[in-house]
Design a protein around this motif. Sequence first.
Motif, PDB file in Angstrom:
ATOM      1  N   GLN A  12       0.838  -1.239   0.005  1.00  0.00           N
ATOM      2  CA  GLN A  12      -0.006   0.058  -0.145  1.00  0.00           C
ATOM      3  C   GLN A  12       0.959   1.410  -0.251  1.00  0.00           C
ATOM      4  N   ARG A  13       1.817   1.397   0.650  1.00  0.00           N
ATOM      5  CA  ARG A  13       2.811   2.399   0.690  1.00  0.00           C
ATOM      6  C   ARG A  13       3.559   2.703  -0.756  1.00  0.00           C
ATOM      7  N   ASN A  16       0.943   4.359  -2.783  1.00  0.00           N
ATOM      8  CA  ASN A  16       0.701   5.719  -2.637  1.00  0.00           C
ATOM      9  C   ASN A  16       2.033   6.379  -3.208  1.00  0.00           C
ATOM     10  N   LYS A  19       1.614   6.628  -6.985  1.00  0.00           N
ATOM     11  CA  LYS A  19       0.307   7.444  -7.476  1.00  0.00           C
ATOM     12  C   LYS A  19       1.000   8.871  -7.318  1.00  0.00           C
ATOM     13  N   ILE A  20       1.840   9.427  -6.309  1.00  0.00           N
ATOM     14  CA  ILE A  20       2.143  10.805  -6.276  1.00  0.00           C
ATOM     15  C   ILE A  20       3.155  11.035  -7.336  1.00  0.00           C
ATOM     16  N   VAL A  25      -2.177  11.748  -7.727  1.00  0.00           N
ATOM     17  CA  VAL A  25      -2.825  12.497  -6.773  1.00  0.00           C
ATOM     18  C   VAL A  25      -1.795  13.468  -6.293  1.00  0.00           C
ATOM     19  N   THR A  27      -1.501  14.408  -2.774  1.00  0.00           N
ATOM     20  CA  THR A  27      -0.966  14.241  -1.481  1.00  0.00           C
ATOM     21  C   THR A  27      -1.042  12.752  -1.441  1.00  0.00           C
ATOM     22  N   ILE A  28      -0.334  12.173  -0.465  1.00  0.00           N
ATOM     23  CA  ILE A  28      -0.605  10.846   0.013  1.00  0.00           C
ATOM     24  C   ILE A  28      -0.430  10.919   1.707  1.00  0.00           C
ATOM     25  N   GLN A  66      -1.717   3.724   9.872  1.00  0.00           N
ATOM     26  CA  GLN A  66      -1.606   2.734   8.713  1.00  0.00           C
ATOM     27  C   GLN A  66      -0.366   2.289   8.627  1.00  0.00           C
ATOM     28  N   ALA A  68       2.943   1.131   7.151  1.00  0.00           N
ATOM     29  CA  ALA A  68       3.797   1.696   5.792  1.00  0.00           C
ATOM     30  C   ALA A  68       4.885   0.716   5.656  1.00  0.00           C
TER      31      ALA A  68
END
Length: 92
Positions: A12-13, A16, A19-20, A25, A27-28, A66, A68
């Motif tokens: 998941q980290r 993220n 994506k950035i 996105v 922000t993460i 969360q 990471a």
Amino acid sequence: MASSTTSVITHQRRVNLAKITRGEVETIPKITHIAFGSGGVDENGQPIQPLETQTALNNEVARYGQLAAVKTFLNKGKDGDVEFTFQFDDEF
């Protein structure tokens, strides 16, 4: 903190971060918390290899955000007047 036998950046980290990086996105989620556990070693006292798909520690004692990254250590004791400092670098 690159993936090794005792540490891993969670899937998941890495998602993220990707994506950035590609501008999907702006922000993460910031890493603002940490989790501690007591289940990071096997029956022989050796660190268990963490998985990038983990969403929790093997035997969490306290959770503060969360997940990471995961790092397993040999058994350690901590006296009440001792401080630990942990540092992780995001890599993907």
